[in-house]
Design an enzyme around this catalytic site. Structure first.
Site, PDB file in Angstrom:
ATOM      1  N   ASP A 135       1.015  -1.350   0.056  1.00 62.36           N
ATOM      2  CA  ASP A 135      -0.094  -0.070  -0.162  1.00 62.36           C
ATOM      3  C   ASP A 135       0.868   1.323   0.102  1.00 62.36           C
ATOM      4  OD1 ASP A 135       0.187   1.083   3.059  1.00 62.36           O
ATOM      5  OD2 ASP A 135       0.416  -0.975   3.139  1.00 62.36           O
ATOM      6  N   SER A 136       0.490   2.142  -0.704  1.00 60.09           N
ATOM      7  CA  SER A 136       1.188   3.729  -0.741  1.00 60.09           C
ATOM      8  C   SER A 136       2.502   3.464  -1.226  1.00 60.09           C
ATOM      9  CB  SER A 136       0.935   4.254   0.568  1.00 60.09           C
ATOM     10  OG  SER A 136       1.445   5.669   0.511  1.00 60.09           O
TER      11      SER A 136
END
Length: 291
Positions: A135-136
């Site tokens: 994520d991210s």
């Protein structure tokens, strides 16, 4: 932020066991491994290699939010998971996180013949069904690791797919309906420059994959991009999805948008309806090729 850690061990809620294993003695780095307690001798399960987020600066593979998320995902999908810890900026600027992540991949791949240093990885992963995810900033890393796999094969190690959740990509010029406010864009660039002081800016290929090697070289056959409606990075994720489709890459790509949600909402509110739906979509993605 992001300094709290929790120990590994059997999680009674999910019946998933975990442990930390050193993969880079020179840098004192460990991976956290996860396995369903119900796994029997001889079972071969898909293998997920997960890269945590945090802007390359905060959080670890041992943060409570990531530990809880991986326990839940491993139970839902019935997989083996390796959560990678890597050195973080500003003490260790880019490309340390990418270098460490590649070292972790090589360590995992060393088990594909069944004679590595860690028995869980010798016995249970299906190395023909390997997935990268994050994520991210971790999604950014997952993309770059898949690009490198496209150029440098790891023996006995086939990457089936990658899942990029709210990927941390950016660029100098706005795309689509992306925010154009100069102050906001300069703030985002400032965070990137903290992680990468030697960068050329937000069109650095590490941050803007469209300025790097041709996406057609992505070293997997399936991609799932997850975006959130209120996330400032949403349009960049959608742009990546469109450009990968147009690149000539021969795989299958899908996208999922979570309405009304913001950046990495699933880590802060993992039991909400949209987080559960995204978890189930991810688990399905990991098991699509199961016999």
């Amino acid at each position: 932020m992001g300094t709290e850690v929790v120990p590994p061990g059997l999680d009674p809620k999910t019946n998933v066991d975990s442990k930390d294993v050193l993969y880079s003695p020179e840098n004192g780095l460990s991976n956290r491994l996860y396995i369903p307690k119900t796994t029997n001798p001889g079972d071969k399960l898909p293998l997920l290699i997960y890269f945590h987020g945090g802007g390359f600066c905060i959080e670890t593979a041992f943060s409570p939010s990531y530990h809880n998320y991986l326990n839940t995902l491993v139970a839902e999908a019935n997989i083996i998971a390796v959560s990678v810890d890597y050195r973080r900026a500003p003490e260790h600027p880019i490309p340390a996180s990418y270098d460490d992540s590649w070292t972790a991949l090589k360590w995992v791949a060393s088990h594909s013949g069944g004679n590595g240093s860690e028995n869980w990885l010798n016995s249970h992963p299906d190395f023909g069904k390997v997935f990268f995810a994050g994520d991210s900033a971790g999604a950014n890393i997952a993309h770059h690791m898949a690009m490198r796999i496209g150029k440098e094969k790891l023996e006995g190690f086939t990457v089936t797919g990658i899942n990029l959740t709210h990927p941390y990509f950016w660029g100098t010029e706005p795309v689509g309906d992306e925010i154009k406010d100069l102050a906001t864009r300069e703030k985002i660039e400032g965070i990137w420059r903290l992680a990468s002081p030697a960068t050329s800016g937000c069109d650095d290929p590490w941050m803007n994959p469209l300025k790097g090697p041709d996406l057609a070289g992505l070293g997997c056959s399936r991609v799932l991009v997850c975006v959130a409606e209120k996330d400032i990075l949403k349009h960049r994720g959608c742009y990546y999805y469109e450009k990968l489709k147009e690149s000539g890459w021969g795989g299958e790509i899908e996208i999922m948008e979570s309405e009304g949600e913001n950046h990495v909402f699933h880590l802060f509110n993992p039991t909400c309806e949209n987080a559960v739906a995204m978890l189930k979509r991810f688990a399905s993605f990991l098991n699509q090729d199961k016999a």
